[in-house]
Design a protein around this motif. Structure first.
Motif, PDB file in Angstrom:
ATOM      1  N   TYR A  80       1.695   6.425  -7.017  1.00 27.79           N
ATOM      2  CA  TYR A  80       0.621   7.308  -7.458  1.00 27.79           C
ATOM      3  C   TYR A  80       1.032   8.769  -7.327  1.00 27.79           C
ATOM      4  N   CYS A  81       1.705   9.109  -6.240  1.00 22.57           N
ATOM      5  CA  CYS A  81       2.155  10.482  -6.032  1.00 22.57           C
ATOM      6  C   CYS A  81       3.160  10.894  -7.100  1.00 22.57           C
ATOM      7  N   THR A  85       0.320   4.687   6.745  1.00 19.45           N
ATOM      8  CA  THR A  85       0.884   3.400   6.336  1.00 19.45           C
ATOM      9  C   THR A  85       2.193   3.121   7.058  1.00 19.45           C
ATOM     10  N   GLN A 101       0.941   4.077  -2.950  1.00 19.17           N
ATOM     11  CA  GLN A 101       0.694   5.488  -2.670  1.00 19.17           C
ATOM     12  C   GLN A 101       1.833   6.353  -3.193  1.00 19.17           C
ATOM     13  N   VAL A 104       0.837  -1.204   0.000  1.00 21.15           N
ATOM     14  CA  VAL A 104       0.000   0.000   0.000  1.00 21.15           C
ATOM     15  C   VAL A 104       0.871   1.253   0.000  1.00 21.15           C
ATOM     16  N   GLY A 105       1.923   1.257   0.801  1.00 20.71           N
ATOM     17  CA  GLY A 105       2.828   2.414   0.818  1.00 20.71           C
ATOM     18  C   GLY A 105       3.515   2.619  -0.518  1.00 20.71           C
ATOM     19  N   ASN A 110       0.786  15.235  -6.764  1.00 21.36           N
ATOM     20  CA  ASN A 110       0.413  15.244  -5.345  1.00 21.36           C
ATOM     21  C   ASN A 110      -0.425  16.481  -5.035  1.00 21.36           C
ATOM     22  N   CYS A 148      -4.087  11.208  11.720  1.00 24.30           N
ATOM     23  CA  CYS A 148      -4.023  11.228  10.241  1.00 24.30           C
ATOM     24  C   CYS A 148      -5.298  11.798   9.644  1.00 24.30           C
ATOM     25  N   GLY A 173      -2.016   9.776   4.284  1.00 23.17           N
ATOM     26  CA  GLY A 173      -2.124   8.355   3.955  1.00 23.17           C
ATOM     27  C   GLY A 173      -0.793   7.631   4.061  1.00 23.17           C
ATOM     28  N   PHE A 174       0.256   8.264   3.568  1.00 28.27           N
ATOM     29  CA  PHE A 174       1.574   7.633   3.630  1.00 28.27           C
ATOM     30  C   PHE A 174       2.056   7.544   5.075  1.00 28.27           C
ATOM     31  N   PHE A 192      -2.005  12.881   0.590  1.00 29.03           N
ATOM     32  CA  PHE A 192      -0.908  11.939   0.369  1.00 29.03           C
ATOM     33  C   PHE A 192      -0.073  11.786   1.632  1.00 29.03           C
TER      34      PHE A 192
END
Length: 152
Positions: free
Chosen positions: A83-84, A102, A80, A76-77, A89, A147, A98-99, A95
């Protein structure tokens, strides 16, 4: 030009060397190792197979479940971050939140794995697995609360 002497070939015996060799200790040549390029892939395969077999036989089911969750967090990290990099971003707070969630969850899960591992019982004598899991849940809730608040 005289041919070069090979370092592995013994020098020819002369009168001077026989007198010197009687007083000096004998030199034993170092053993030669087999070339690493020929046997390297087979050795690595055996080592990895041995590690996998030991992990499957010796690791409790709970620890394996925690390890699968750790792999999920890494995936997942990585997604992410990818994607960034690819899409941009724009909502940077999203971002970052979420990061951070994670990475924070990964650290908390590693802590849970260390505290509940049977080989580390001497390091944490007063912490039961139930207590470690309760601490994990409380810290996870606090992490996700921060978060969510960071997103705005």
């Amino acid at each position: 030009m005289a041919p070069k002497k090979n370092a592995r070939e013994p020098a020819p015996l002369t009168a001077a060397t026989t007198q010197a060799s009687s007083t000096a200790p004998a030199v034993v040549p170092a053993p030669t190792r087999p070339s690493a390029s020929k046997s390297s892939p087979a050795n690595w395969d055996k080592v990895l197979q041995n590690i996998c077999d030991h992990y499957i036989k010796e690791t409790p089911q709970r620890t394996k479940l925690v390890d699968v969750f750790l792999l999920f967090l890494v995936a997942v990290g990585a997604l992410q971050f990818l994607y960034c990099v690819l899409a941009g971003n724009y909502p940077f707070n999203a971002f970052l939140s979420g990061f951070s969630a994670t990475v924070g969850q990964f650290v908390l899960t590693i802590s849970l794995r260390v505290q509940t591992n049977e080989t580390n019982k001497s390091e944490f004598p007063s912490v039961s697995p139930e207590r470690a899991f309760a601490d994990y849940v409380v810290c996870s809730l606090i992490l996700h609360f921060f978060c969510v608040n960071f997103i705005n």
